[in-house]
Design an enzyme around this catalytic site. Structure first.
Site, PDB file in Angstrom:
ATOM      1  CB  CYS A  29      -0.896  -0.065   1.245  1.00 34.73           C
ATOM      2  SG  CYS A  29      -1.551   1.493   1.808  1.00 34.73           S
ATOM      3  CB  CYS A  52       0.662   1.690   4.187  1.00 32.19           C
ATOM      4  SG  CYS A  52      -1.082   1.233   4.089  1.00 32.19           S
TER       5      CYS A  52
END
Length: 105
Positions: free
Chosen positions: A29, A32
């Protein structure tokens, strides 16, 4: 360094016994990865809280049970009571994360 969740049992123990912030994330991600560089600073500012990294792919059941449908997301508990959630699929800034955590205190 943030502790990494190892089991569902550990999730429940943290949830029931600590002032804890679960950080839902995943290796793939990009949003993230964006928060990684400043999270140690955030953790230091809110040192009364325990921060726990939850791998979304490893603990998909925990995500489903807690309505975590976007990452990175934050879910906070204090001794078994949910105290707040910052859950969305949007990229989050350090300021947004700290503002969320400040409201929990």
């Amino acid at each position: 360094m943030m502790e990494k969740l190892q089991s569902i049992e550990q999730f429940n123990t943290f949830k029931e016994t600590k002032k804890v912030v679960f950080v839902f994330s995943a290796d793939w991600c990009p949003d993230c990865r964006f928060i990684d560089p400043f999270m140690p600073e955030v953790e230091a500012k809110f040192s009364d809280m325990t921060f726990v990294y939850v791998d979304r792919d490893e603990f998909i059941d925990i995500c489903a049970e807690n309505d975590i449908y976007g990452i990175p997301s934050f879910l906070a508990f204090n001794n078994g009571t949910e105290t707040g959630r910052f859950v969305s699929k949007d990229r989050k800034t350090q300021q947004e994360i700290e503002a969320f955590l400040a409201k929990l205190a």
